[in-house]
Design a protein around this motif. Structure first.
Motif, PDB file in Angstrom:
ATOM      1  N   THR A 198       2.870  16.323 -11.626  1.00 28.83           N
ATOM      2  CA  THR A 198       2.997  14.891 -11.903  1.00 28.83           C
ATOM      3  C   THR A 198       4.105  14.609 -12.906  1.00 28.83           C
ATOM      4  O   THR A 198       4.986  13.764 -12.679  1.00 28.83           O
ATOM      5  CB  THR A 198       1.658  14.342 -12.429  1.00 28.83           C
ATOM      6  OG1 THR A 198       0.668  14.426 -11.392  1.00 28.83           O
ATOM      7  CG2 THR A 198       1.786  12.900 -12.877  1.00 28.83           C
ATOM      8  N   ALA A 203       5.961  11.474 -10.182  1.00 29.83           N
ATOM      9  CA  ALA A 203       4.997  10.823  -9.300  1.00 29.83           C
ATOM     10  C   ALA A 203       3.663  11.545  -9.442  1.00 29.83           C
ATOM     11  O   ALA A 203       3.627  12.736  -9.757  1.00 29.83           O
ATOM     12  CB  ALA A 203       5.467  10.873  -7.850  1.00 29.83           C
ATOM     13  N   ASN A 204       2.573  10.842  -9.206  1.00 30.16           N
ATOM     14  CA  ASN A 204       1.276  11.513  -9.231  1.00 30.16           C
ATOM     15  C   ASN A 204       1.294  12.689  -8.264  1.00 30.16           C
ATOM     16  O   ASN A 204       1.885  12.595  -7.180  1.00 30.16           O
ATOM     17  CB  ASN A 204       0.174  10.531  -8.858  1.00 30.16           C
ATOM     18  CG  ASN A 204      -1.206  11.162  -8.901  1.00 30.16           C
ATOM     19  OD1 ASN A 204      -1.681  11.694  -7.896  1.00 30.16           O
ATOM     20  ND2 ASN A 204      -1.824  11.129 -10.063  1.00 30.16           N
ATOM     21  N   ASP A 207       0.681  11.963  -4.620  1.00 27.00           N
ATOM     22  CA  ASP A 207       1.775  11.276  -3.937  1.00 27.00           C
ATOM     23  C   ASP A 207       2.943  12.232  -3.689  1.00 27.00           C
ATOM     24  O   ASP A 207       3.594  12.169  -2.627  1.00 27.00           O
ATOM     25  CB  ASP A 207       2.246  10.084  -4.776  1.00 27.00           C
ATOM     26  CG  ASP A 207       1.177   9.016  -4.927  1.00 27.00           C
ATOM     27  OD1 ASP A 207       0.346   8.877  -4.000  1.00 27.00           O
ATOM     28  OD2 ASP A 207       1.157   8.333  -5.965  1.00 27.00           O
ATOM     29  N   TYR A 208       3.215  13.102  -4.664  1.00 23.24           N
ATOM     30  CA  TYR A 208       4.308  14.048  -4.484  1.00 23.24           C
ATOM     31  C   TYR A 208       4.013  15.001  -3.328  1.00 23.24           C
ATOM     32  O   TYR A 208       4.872  15.247  -2.470  1.00 23.24           O
ATOM     33  CB  TYR A 208       4.547  14.845  -5.768  1.00 23.24           C
ATOM     34  CG  TYR A 208       5.665  15.850  -5.620  1.00 23.24           C
ATOM     35  CD1 TYR A 208       6.994  15.445  -5.671  1.00 23.24           C
ATOM     36  CD2 TYR A 208       5.393  17.197  -5.372  1.00 23.24           C
ATOM     37  CE1 TYR A 208       8.025  16.358  -5.493  1.00 23.24           C
ATOM     38  CE2 TYR A 208       6.418  18.111  -5.193  1.00 23.24           C
ATOM     39  CZ  TYR A 208       7.731  17.688  -5.263  1.00 23.24           C
ATOM     40  OH  TYR A 208       8.746  18.581  -5.075  1.00 23.24           O
ATOM     41  N   GLU A 210       2.024  14.524  -0.822  1.00 24.86           N
ATOM     42  CA  GLU A 210       2.070  13.787   0.439  1.00 24.86           C
ATOM     43  C   GLU A 210       3.506  13.654   0.938  1.00 24.86           C
ATOM     44  O   GLU A 210       3.795  13.905   2.117  1.00 24.86           O
ATOM     45  CB  GLU A 210       1.448  12.399   0.265  1.00 24.86           C
ATOM     46  CG  GLU A 210       1.469  11.577   1.550  1.00 24.86           C
ATOM     47  CD  GLU A 210       0.882  10.191   1.390  1.00 24.86           C
ATOM     48  OE1 GLU A 210       0.779   9.475   2.403  1.00 24.86           O
ATOM     49  OE2 GLU A 210       0.543   9.815   0.248  1.00 24.86           O
TER      50      GLU A 210
END
Length: 502
Positions: A198, A203-204, A207-208, A210
């Motif tokens: 993160t 990015a969280n 999310d990264y 994904e």
């Protein structure tokens, strides 16, 4: 002094291009092998009272076999299918490790950097001894940070928010031992690894991962938030209690999801398995742009805190002890049945899962269940052993190097002439110092007296470019020649040993 080895030790449809051998229709032997594993999983369902189960086999880049049993929801009795979404728990750790490696490859992260330089909340950590080294990112990925094993406490932390996690970490945690002293499985350590992803990526972690892996691999049904599971396709988690299924509360999403929050389907996960297995063998050719093949292979590189899993039944000649070490988000094993392989289980309230991959065969087996801590790993291994013993999924052959090909003819010439000096230029400088020509020639004469004339070598099988055991059919048996090339620019033999094949 060099180490001498005894002879006894010798004995998808994806949105990117993956390497795989040419696609072939399933053979009758493979179909029979798949059918033979069904009773294993059926017995698991019955004995463990699992509501639902899906299992599959990935072979050479595609989901070659998949079967589902039971229901994904006991209220609706909706059946499990290949698109049912299960939590896979600690199998999520593999994705966190791959994310860290991708950031490393991009020059944004050093795995050997002190974790506190990336996670400020760790700066006040009180280490157990004055000579304790600072925890590194690599320590977190390899479970050698010195934190206590925290199953099942860590599982219940999945809903912890990022803010709560920051406060928890800043308050300090106790150590089990000094960092770097032993392998000790830590869910908290992997939650910290998620925070590394993160903070470094901006990015969280969810999310990264994904964007970096799930979307490029076409894993549209995979993610970290159960609330976002595809409608009507979520496997509800249960525990078996007092003769009935009791629904477990849904957990997450949160900071601890990096250690165990991923949900996926059989169809999606098979895409990931095909991609990961495609990193083997090392070869020339374009990369896929997701992660370098060499970095994918890095996840199985253990950190030398090796252990041994002893065989359960010493009277079973087909069983054997297994060497075990933890890499990054995966456990590397080696044994006499499966050879080198890697695996990871997942267990949460409501779910149990396992994956086992055989990189030398291009084969992987997985299973997901919606039963609390379902020990499906035993069945996955039994199924994999069954597939290997069927003979329908052989080890991939390695192309033979030109040096070994040419040396086979040289070895035959030496034996036929009875004189090692007939190929003097092929002998490395140590050969005649280790055993002189007269004694070597006497050995050859004795073998010729027993075997008679020998013909060209059988097709060469080798797992590297520099050594092999050649087999020559002879009038009265088979001659074997153990050949190891020397590290010289011009090919030469540092080892040449003849014997009659057992």
């Amino acid at each position: 002094m060099g180490m001498r080895t005894s002879w006894a030790g010798l004995a998808c449809a994806l949105p990117l291009v993956l390497w795989a051998p040419p696609a072939l229709a399933q053979t009758d032997a493979q179909k029979a092998a798949f059918a033979a594993i069904d009773p294993l999983f059926e017995s698991f369902m019955e004995e463990r009272h699992a509501p639902g189960l899906v299992y599959g086999v990935v072979v050479d880049g595609k989901l070659a076999y998949v079967r589902s049993l039971g229901v994904q929801d006991t209220k609706t009795n909706a059946p499990v299918n290949r698109d049912t979404v299960f939590r896979i728990a600690s199998m999520s750790k593999n994705f966190t490790a791959l994310a860290a490696l991708k950031l490393r490859d991009e020059g944004k992260l050093s795995l050997d950097a002190p974790a506190e330089t990336i996670i400020p909340e760790l700066k006040g950590l009180k280490y157990p001894t004055t000579d304790s080294p600072k925890i590194t990112v690599r320590d977190l990925l390899n479970h050698v940070g010195g934190f206590v094993t925290d199953d099942p406490w860590g599982d219940r932390q999945l809903p912890m928010s990022e803010a709560e996690f920051s406060r928890f970490t800043a308050a300090g945690v106790p150590f089990s031992r000094a960092p770097g002293m032993a392998f000790e499985y830590s869910n908290y350590g992997y939650a910290l690894a998620g925070r590394v992803v993160t903070n470094v990526s901006g990015a969280n972690y969810a999310d990264y991962i994904e964007g970096a892996f799930l979307k490029p691999l076409g894993m549209a049904s995979t993610g970290y938030d159960l609330a976002k599971a595809p409608a009507g396709r979520l496997a509800v988690g249960y525990r078996w209690e007092d003769g009935r299924w009791v629904e477990e509360p849904a957990l997450g999403p949160g900071a601890f999801g990096a250690m165990g929050g991923l949900m996926t389907s059989a169809s999606d996960y098979a895409r990931y398995m095909a991609w990961e297995l495609a990193a083997w063998p090392p070869r020339d050719g374009a990369e896929d742009g997701i992660l370098k093949r060499s970095s994918v292979r890095e996840i199985v590189r253990g950190q030398n805190f090796a252990g041994v899993v002893t065989r359960a039944d010493r009277s079973n000649p087909d069983d054997c002890d297994r060497a075990r070490t933890y890499g990054m988000g995966t456990i590397a094993f080696a044994d006499c049945v499966l050879g080198p392989h890697f695996t990871h289980s997942g267990g949460l309230p409501g779910y149990g899962s396992n994956v086992l991959m055989l990189p030398e065969r291009g084969v992987g087996v997985f299973a997901f269940s919606n039963l609390t801590y379902a020990p499906v790993s035993v069945t996955v291994r039994a199924a994999t052993v069954s597939l290997v013993k069927s003979g329908a999924f052989p080890v991939r052959t390695t192309p033979v190097s030109p040096a070994l090909q040419s040396m086979a003819a040289t070895v035959q010439r030496i034996f036929a002439s009875g004189d090692v000096l007939s190929a003097r230029d092929a002998l490395a400088m140590n050969m005649l110092l280790d055993r002189d020509a007269a004694r070597r020639n006497a050995d050859i004469a004795a073998l010729k007296g027993k075997l008679g004339a020998c013909r060209a070598a059988d097709p060469i099988v080798a797992d590297n470019a520099m050594s092999t055991v050649l087999s020559f059919p002879c009038d009265k048996g088979v001659l074997q020649a153990r050949v190891i090339l020397a590290p010289t620019a011009k090919p030469s033999m540092q080892t040449l040993e003849f014997r009659i094949a057992p």
